[in-house]
Design a protein around this motif. Structure first.
Motif, mmCIF file in Angstrom:
data_model
loop_
_atom_site.group_PDB
_atom_site.id
_atom_site.type_symbol
_atom_site.label_atom_id
_atom_site.label_comp_id
_atom_site.label_asym_id
_atom_site.label_seq_id
_atom_site.Cartn_x
_atom_site.Cartn_y
_atom_site.Cartn_z
ATOM 1 N N THR A 1 11.203 -1.653 -5.560
ATOM 2 C CA THR A 1 11.502 -2.994 -5.082
ATOM 3 C C THR A 1 11.219 -3.045 -3.584
ATOM 4 O O THR A 1 11.254 -2.024 -2.907
ATOM 5 C CB THR A 1 12.960 -3.389 -5.362
ATOM 6 O OG1 THR A 1 13.176 -4.734 -4.901
ATOM 7 C CG2 THR A 1 13.954 -2.473 -4.670
ATOM 8 N N SER A 2 10.961 -4.240 -3.096
ATOM 9 C CA SER A 2 10.779 -4.432 -1.657
ATOM 10 C C SER A 2 12.007 -5.090 -1.031
ATOM 11 O O SER A 2 12.022 -5.355 0.165
ATOM 12 C CB SER A 2 9.543 -5.301 -1.402
ATOM 13 O OG SER A 2 9.716 -6.575 -2.010
ATOM 14 N N ASN A 3 13.026 -5.325 -1.823
ATOM 15 C CA ASN A 3 14.215 -6.056 -1.385
ATOM 16 C C ASN A 3 15.424 -5.122 -1.362
ATOM 17 O O ASN A 3 15.788 -4.541 -2.384
ATOM 18 C CB ASN A 3 14.439 -7.227 -2.352
ATOM 19 C CG ASN A 3 15.611 -8.080 -1.968
ATOM 20 O OD1 ASN A 3 16.733 -7.595 -1.863
ATOM 21 N ND2 ASN A 3 15.360 -9.361 -1.774
ATOM 22 N N GLY A 4 16.057 -5.000 -0.204
ATOM 23 C CA GLY A 4 17.207 -4.114 -0.059
ATOM 24 C C GLY A 4 18.393 -4.487 -0.933
ATOM 25 O O GLY A 4 19.081 -3.616 -1.467
ATOM 26 N N PHE A 5 18.643 -5.783 -1.083
ATOM 27 C CA PHE A 5 19.765 -6.217 -1.921
ATOM 28 C C PHE A 5 19.500 -5.885 -3.383
ATOM 29 O O PHE A 5 20.387 -5.429 -4.106
ATOM 30 C CB PHE A 5 20.023 -7.716 -1.740
ATOM 31 C CG PHE A 5 20.445 -8.078 -0.350
ATOM 32 C CD1 PHE A 5 21.680 -7.687 0.144
ATOM 33 C CD2 PHE A 5 19.600 -8.807 0.474
ATOM 34 C CE1 PHE A 5 22.071 -8.017 1.437
ATOM 35 C CE2 PHE A 5 19.975 -9.144 1.770
ATOM 36 C CZ PHE A 5 21.212 -8.746 2.249
ATOM 37 N N LEU B 1 0.826 -1.212 0.000
ATOM 38 C CA LEU B 1 0.000 0.000 0.000
ATOM 39 C C LEU B 1 0.861 1.262 0.000
ATOM 40 O O LEU B 1 0.559 2.233 -0.707
ATOM 41 C CB LEU B 1 -0.960 -0.005 1.192
ATOM 42 C CG LEU B 1 -2.088 -1.033 1.134
ATOM 43 C CD1 LEU B 1 -2.893 -1.013 2.427
ATOM 44 C CD2 LEU B 1 -2.995 -0.781 -0.057
ATOM 45 N N ASN B 2 1.926 1.254 0.784
ATOM 46 C CA ASN B 2 2.836 2.400 0.793
ATOM 47 C C ASN B 2 3.520 2.557 -0.563
ATOM 48 O O ASN B 2 3.690 3.678 -1.050
ATOM 49 C CB ASN B 2 3.886 2.255 1.889
ATOM 50 C CG ASN B 2 3.300 2.414 3.274
ATOM 51 O OD1 ASN B 2 2.180 2.880 3.450
ATOM 52 N ND2 ASN B 2 4.060 2.003 4.275
ATOM 53 N N MET B 3 3.908 1.433 -1.165
ATOM 54 C CA MET B 3 4.533 1.485 -2.488
ATOM 55 C C MET B 3 3.582 2.130 -3.485
ATOM 56 O O MET B 3 3.971 3.002 -4.258
ATOM 57 C CB MET B 3 4.924 0.080 -2.944
ATOM 58 C CG MET B 3 5.489 0.002 -4.356
ATOM 59 S SD MET B 3 7.139 0.693 -4.552
ATOM 60 C CE MET B 3 8.122 -0.675 -3.966
ATOM 61 N N LYS B 4 2.325 1.712 -3.458
ATOM 62 C CA LYS B 4 1.336 2.275 -4.381
ATOM 63 C C LYS B 4 1.139 3.761 -4.118
ATOM 64 O O LYS B 4 1.072 4.564 -5.050
ATOM 65 C CB LYS B 4 0.011 1.532 -4.281
ATOM 66 C CG LYS B 4 -1.039 2.081 -5.240
ATOM 67 C CD LYS B 4 -2.304 1.288 -5.231
ATOM 68 C CE LYS B 4 -3.405 1.824 -6.110
ATOM 69 N NZ LYS B 4 -3.203 2.960 -6.928
ATOM 70 N N VAL C 1 12.345 6.746 4.873
ATOM 71 C CA VAL C 1 10.922 6.807 5.205
ATOM 72 C C VAL C 1 10.542 5.556 5.984
ATOM 73 O O VAL C 1 11.158 4.506 5.839
ATOM 74 C CB VAL C 1 10.023 6.918 3.944
ATOM 75 C CG1 VAL C 1 10.267 8.220 3.223
ATOM 76 C CG2 VAL C 1 10.220 5.749 3.018
ATOM 77 N N THR C 2 9.535 5.701 6.837
ATOM 78 C CA THR C 2 9.001 4.554 7.550
ATOM 79 C C THR C 2 7.609 4.883 8.048
ATOM 80 O O THR C 2 7.313 6.042 8.329
ATOM 81 C CB THR C 2 9.895 4.135 8.733
ATOM 82 O OG1 THR C 2 9.368 2.942 9.306
ATOM 83 C CG2 THR C 2 10.003 5.219 9.783
ATOM 84 N N ALA C 3 6.786 3.885 8.100
ATOM 85 C CA ALA C 3 5.452 4.057 8.651
ATOM 86 C C ALA C 3 5.480 3.938 10.173
ATOM 87 O O ALA C 3 4.530 4.309 10.849
ATOM 88 C CB ALA C 3 4.505 3.007 8.074
ATOM 89 N N PHE C 4 6.564 3.423 10.715
ATOM 90 C CA PHE C 4 6.659 3.163 12.145
ATOM 91 C C PHE C 4 7.876 3.849 12.745
ATOM 92 O O PHE C 4 8.782 3.199 13.253
ATOM 93 C CB PHE C 4 6.743 1.651 12.404
ATOM 94 C CG PHE C 4 5.601 0.900 11.784
ATOM 95 C CD1 PHE C 4 4.333 0.962 12.334
ATOM 96 C CD2 PHE C 4 5.793 0.148 10.635
ATOM 97 C CE1 PHE C 4 3.276 0.279 11.751
ATOM 98 C CE2 PHE C 4 4.739 -0.535 10.048
ATOM 99 C CZ PHE C 4 3.476 -0.468 10.610
#
Length: 119
Positions: free
Chosen positions: A32-36, A13-16, A82-85
């Motif tokens: 991407t959701s992957n740090g590497f 949802l945050n990505m969107k 950025v972070t939601a938490f």
């Protein structure tokens, strides 16, 4: 060609939300959701700006930011943590990793983008 922003975010949802906001303002996005994988994408695509979630599942976004800033060819790319938490101390950790301060309010979204050079 418009400015490009790499979004590193594991919450769909945050990505969107980030994609929609950025693309509505004329930015081109990749994500991407992957740090590497993010590190590989930064090397391949050289985005104008990186939005980096600091709490990723595989590796900390702060670690990925440190790796980017340790690379002489990549260190000039601005990184916005950025972070939601957000927790107390996250801001100082992002500064240590050489990321820009955490943008905690969507109401300041546009001015934050301009301040970080993605306008």
């Amino acid at each position: 060609m418009g400015k490009t922003v790499l979004i590193v975010e594991d919450n769909e949802l945050n990505m969107k939300l980030f994609r929609d906001l950025l693309e509505a303002h004329g930015y081109e996005t990749s994500g991407t959701s992957n740090g590497f994988e993010a590190l590989d994408l930064v090397r391949k695509t050289r985005p104008d700006l990186i939005l980096m979630d600091i709490q990723l599942p595989q590796v900390s976004g702060l670690d990925v930011t440190r790796w980017i800033k340790d690379d002489p060819e990549l260190r000039g790319i601005p990184v916005v943590a950025v972070t939601a938490f957000a927790m107390k101390g996250d801001g100082s950790e992002s500064v240590k990793a050489a990321a820009r301060p955490i943008c905690q309010s969507l109401s300041r979204w546009g001015s934050s983008l301009k301040r970080f050079g993605a306008s």
